[in-house]
Structure formats: C-alpha cells, structure tokens
Design a protein around this motif. Sequence first.
Motif, PDB file in Angstrom:
ATOM      1  N   ASN A 256      15.142  90.746  49.865  1.00 18.07           N
ATOM      2  CA  ASN A 256      15.394  92.169  49.606  1.00 18.07           C
ATOM      3  C   ASN A 256      16.079  92.873  50.775  1.00 18.07           C
ATOM      4  OD1 ASN A 256      13.254  92.352  51.415  1.00 18.07           O
ATOM      5  ND2 ASN A 256      12.004  93.679  50.129  1.00 18.07           N
ATOM      6  N   ASP A 260      18.401  95.003  48.525  1.00 20.86           N
ATOM      7  CA  ASP A 260      18.136  96.443  48.475  1.00 20.86           C
ATOM      8  C   ASP A 260      19.336  97.281  48.897  1.00 20.86           C
ATOM      9  OD1 ASP A 260      15.604  96.005  47.595  1.00 20.86           O
ATOM     10  OD2 ASP A 260      14.606  96.428  49.492  1.00 20.86           O
ATOM     11  N   LYS A 280      14.592  92.135  44.782  1.00 19.69           N
ATOM     12  CA  LYS A 280      14.844  93.526  45.161  1.00 19.69           C
ATOM     13  C   LYS A 280      13.571  94.360  45.062  1.00 19.69           C
ATOM     14  CE  LYS A 280      17.975  97.364  44.021  1.00 19.69           C
ATOM     15  NZ  LYS A 280      19.067  97.824  43.134  1.00 19.69           N
ATOM     16  N   THR A 281      13.432  95.302  45.986  1.00 14.44           N
ATOM     17  CA  THR A 281      12.307  96.230  45.918  1.00 14.44           C
ATOM     18  C   THR A 281      12.397  97.046  44.633  1.00 14.44           C
ATOM     19  OG1 THR A 281      12.230  96.407  48.326  1.00 14.44           O
ATOM     20  CG2 THR A 281      11.176  98.163  47.066  1.00 14.44           C
ATOM     21  N   TYR A 282      11.313  97.092  43.890  1.00 12.31           N
ATOM     22  CA  TYR A 282      11.334  97.832  42.627  1.00 12.31           C
ATOM     23  C   TYR A 282      10.730  99.216  42.820  1.00 12.31           C
ATOM     24  CZ  TYR A 282      10.310  99.250  37.849  1.00 12.31           C
ATOM     25  OH  TYR A 282      10.241  99.944  36.661  1.00 12.31           O
ATOM     26  N   ARG A 284       9.671 102.317  40.630  1.00 12.50           N
ATOM     27  CA  ARG A 284       9.413 102.699  39.235  1.00 12.50           C
ATOM     28  C   ARG A 284      10.003 104.086  38.944  1.00 12.50           C
ATOM     29  NH1 ARG A 284       5.673 100.274  35.942  1.00 12.50           N
ATOM     30  NH2 ARG A 284       4.741  99.264  37.774  1.00 12.50           N
ATOM     31  N   PHE A 385       8.295  93.299  42.326  1.00 19.19           N
ATOM     32  CA  PHE A 385       9.660  93.091  42.812  1.00 19.19           C
ATOM     33  C   PHE A 385      10.561  92.861  41.602  1.00 19.19           C
ATOM     34  CE2 PHE A 385       7.416  91.961  46.730  1.00 19.19           C
ATOM     35  CZ  PHE A 385       8.175  92.641  47.668  1.00 19.19           C
ATOM     36  N   GLU A 386      11.792  93.333  41.708  1.00 17.43           N
ATOM     37  CA  GLU A 386      12.772  93.161  40.628  1.00 17.43           C
ATOM     38  C   GLU A 386      13.684  91.985  40.970  1.00 17.43           C
ATOM     39  OE1 GLU A 386      15.889  95.944  38.058  1.00 17.43           O
ATOM     40  OE2 GLU A 386      15.216  96.585  40.046  1.00 17.43           O
ATOM     41  N   SER A 397      19.724  93.664  36.379  1.00 18.12           N
ATOM     42  CA  SER A 397      18.314  93.293  36.355  1.00 18.12           C
ATOM     43  C   SER A 397      18.080  92.194  35.321  1.00 18.12           C
ATOM     44  CB  SER A 397      17.448  94.513  36.021  1.00 18.12           C
ATOM     45  OG  SER A 397      16.081  94.143  35.944  1.00 18.12           O
ATOM     46  N   PHE A 400      11.285  90.711  36.443  1.00 19.78           N
ATOM     47  CA  PHE A 400      10.405  91.255  37.474  1.00 19.78           C
ATOM     48  C   PHE A 400       9.391  90.199  37.899  1.00 19.78           C
ATOM     49  CE2 PHE A 400      11.847  94.647  34.703  1.00 19.78           C
ATOM     50  CZ  PHE A 400      12.270  95.612  35.594  1.00 19.78           C
ATOM     51  N   THR A 402       5.387  90.155  39.386  1.00 20.34           N
ATOM     52  CA  THR A 402       4.169  90.867  39.761  1.00 20.34           C
ATOM     53  C   THR A 402       3.152  89.858  40.256  1.00 20.34           C
ATOM     54  OG1 THR A 402       3.033  90.716  37.630  1.00 20.34           O
ATOM     55  CG2 THR A 402       4.622  92.511  37.894  1.00 20.34           C
TER      56      THR A 402
END
Length: 532
Positions: A256, A260, A280-282, A284, A385-386, A397, A400, A402
């Motif tokens: 990331n 990012d 990548k940092t997700y 929301r 994270f994406e 995208s 994801f 988790t």
Amino acid sequence: MKRNKSLLVFFISIIILVELSRGQNNRKTEVNVGVVTDVGTVLSDIEMRCINLSLADFYSSRPQFQTRLIPNIADSRNDVVGAAAAALKLIKNKQVMAILGPQTSMQAHFMIDIGQKLQVPIVSYSATSPSLTSLRSPYFFRATYEDSFQVNAISSIIKLFGWREVVIVYVDNTFGEGIMPHLTDALQEINVRIPYRSVISLNATDHEISLELSKMMTMPTRVFIVHMSTSLASRIFTKINEIGLMKAGYVWILTNGIADQLSSINETGIEAMQGVLGVKTYVRKFKELEKFRARWRKMFPEMELNAFGLWAYDAVTALAIAIEEAGTNNMTFSNVDLGRNVSELEALGLSQYGPKLIQILSQVQFKGLAGDFRFFKGQLQPSVFEIVNVIGTKERSIGFWTEEIGLVKKLDQEQQSVGALSTWKDHLKHIIWPGEANSVPKGWEIPTNGKRLRIGVPKRTGYTDLVGVRKDPITNSQVVEGFCIAFFKAVTEAMPYDVSYDFFPFEKSDGTPAGDHNDLVYKCISGNMARL
C-alpha cells in the motif's frame, strides 16, 4: 522555481489560516503545535491543505472551545537530519506542545527520540515502518497504519493462486527493511519460499536498476512483491517494462506504500504498470467523506486526495480534542540549571504539559474521515484492505481482504459462503495480468537463457499407442505422441509453475531405433543426452 512557487502558496495558506484563527480567538488560548514536513513535495502539499481544512472545520463547528491550535511549519528538506533540526527549532523557538509529522519513517526515528527525551508528543500520519514500534515510546502516535498489517492480505493472494516462490523488491532504507521480518513470516506460514531479495537504493542510477532487473530476469521465479516509495517505483517499473519483465507470465504485487499513491505517479510510470496487483488502504465511503471529497475537488482540482491526507485531517482533529480536554495549565518547559554541564538538548528542558497530553490523546475516539479513529498501543488498527488491478490510467477494485474472512469480492459477502468457494474467481473479480493476459500466471518458469529439460523418447516398433514417434508428412518434423506423452503433458500443465522441455527421439538418422530401453537409460545417466 517550482519549489519556490509551492513554498509561496504553502506559506500564504498558513498565514490566512493563522489570521482566521486569531480572528476567532477572542479570549481563546492559542496553543503552538509544530508541523514538520518536506515542504514542496506532492504529499506535503496534500497533507498541509488537509491540516488547514481540519482546523477550520473543527473550530467553526466548536466555537465554545477555549483553545485554538496554531500550526508552526518547519521544512525537513527531505532529510533525516533536517527533520530532527526542524523539531528542535520548533521546541526551542516556539515551545510547541506537540509535533505533527514527519513525512517519512527514517525522519521519524530521530524525532521520536527527541520527543521522548523532551516529553513532546510526535503524531505522524505517514511514517509506517514497523521498526518505529520497536522504539516503544509513549510519546509517539502513529495516526496511520503500520506496514506489517497488510502482510496477511499479501500472503492470502499468493496462497489463493498457489504460487510457491516469490522475490521481494524493496528500497534500501528503514521504510523498506521494516516490513521484511513480518512479510517473511507470513510467507513462511504458507510454505512459500523467498529465493532472492532485491534491495535497491533510493538513489540508484538507471544503469544500476537495469543491472539488478537483468539479474532477476535470469531467475525462474515470476512472482514479485514491491515495497518502496512511489518516486522509485515509477522509475523501476519503467525499466521493468523496457527490459521485458512485464510480459505474460509475470506477476507484480504492490504494497500500500505504492498502491495508496498511484495517482501521484506520472503517466509513463502508470503505463509501465499495466496488469499489476496492489494492496490498498480501504477507506469506507460515508456521507461526510463524500462531501469532503466534493469540496476538495472544487478547491483543488489539480490535486487528488489520498489516504495520507485523510489521516492528516483526522490527526489534527484528535490533537485539537486532546488539547482542549487537557486544558491550558502547565504549558511550559521546566527550567534547567545552566550552571551544570548539560547538553544542548537537555538545555531545552522538559515539557510539563506532555505527560497529561499523551494520556488524554491515547483515549481520544471519534468518527474521522478515514474511519473510526482510536489509538491502540499508540497506533490505528485497520480491519479491511482493498485489492486493486492497474488497468489503463488508474486502478480497478477487484476485491477486499478482511481479517475475519480473508479475500472476498464484496464486503457484504457472508462468511459461510466463503468457506464453500472453490476457485479464485469466487474470491476476486476478473483480473487482467501483465501482457494483457487473462489466464493466471504459473509463477515459475525456466528463463529464456536457462536450461530446458531434455526428454529422451524411445523409438518403438510396438505399443506405439503408449509412446510413438512419427514424421509429419507436411512439415517433415518429428511428432512425439501416445498415452504416456499425453499424460506427461497433462501433469506439467497442471503444475503451479512452467516447465520448459524438448522431446528427443532415440533413433538413428534413417529413423530406426538407436537402441533398446536400457541403452536410452544408460545415455541419460551417463550424461550423453546432448548426443541424442
């Protein structure tokens, strides 16, 4: 000239902010805080605009607050020593109660030590190296995510596609080295080998980069993880593309640190990164964030907002909340007896405000633009994270990750359905790989300048349905066929890596057998396969 223009715009915006704050500060207590940043860089420009907006938004919505943060800027000049000098200058001349920054992990290492000794909190929104955690300083707050949090997302991608070897390419500094122990452990847990680590200097020349990439080209491994700054990544991927390491069959995964900030990479760099994957940092989406993004696009259309800007915004909010709650008592530095032999650092004294401020800052909680803001052991904790795929001029995208359920296409995917998934397509959306390939790379193959597997094939007069050699009447080339050959090809195609081979019929120039099965075996074990 460009740097001078950026500096001018930068300081004008700060002056406006300070004057605006003073206009609202009737009977308010002004609290000096420092900001150490590499003035004039893209990341600094984004972060400083977010800091300004955060302060303006915060106090306009809380006119009853009795304190007002006054930011004092110090330029670290892209230098480790420069960052330390900037911090000392802010403490000595402005007696700042806390310092925001610095921009990089290398700079943070020295500043954390200063903050610890003088009891001045250091709040960084972009220093991500895990090595900083090992300093165990209660005066260091990481208002961003530590690099090690993403390693399980990376290893999940490797495991999903069944790749057995990876090469890690990283920058030769604290930022690059910090993630290595954690990434190595995560890959070892899924039995993935790391046959080579490519360490590249931040100041490497194009020739040095080309030599290192050429070395990797001779290796059978085709899966690479890249962890470095975007400026170096842009240069390296341009060379990767030129040399031929972005052809079909290769896999490139970005941490990331790069993913990012893809928007800050120039067009040439992005074009060279087609088909790469990134963690990548997700962040929301929610109503307030979308409003802020819309306002940002209107105010700064030439500059794309990123996660670091959002963290800078939230970090200032957290600091403003903590200082208001801590009150204004003891905002001084202890006097030092200059008659005794003391160092220049000790002569600055100890902040009497710091111990109380770090206690309150540790407990601050709120809904920030980047998500729920709460320090746990001095840093923020990610949950998602994406996964992105670079296509065209931007990333797309594809899923994801988790901690609870691993890789999923959608975040609302139920956990019980994940356990029943059977192929990678059930976990991630369609991926376009390097070379515009649609099929999943095997991750390993014999390099073009490596040795190919030489397979001796017996020339038989009987049982040719098992192994047979015939001459094609049209091309006049030899055709090797039969059940055993078909079975061998099916096995090699099912393997998680590519095996390059050639069949060599064991026959004379006139097409008759050159010997029996024992003769062929003897040639193989005696090293005479080259004579087939």
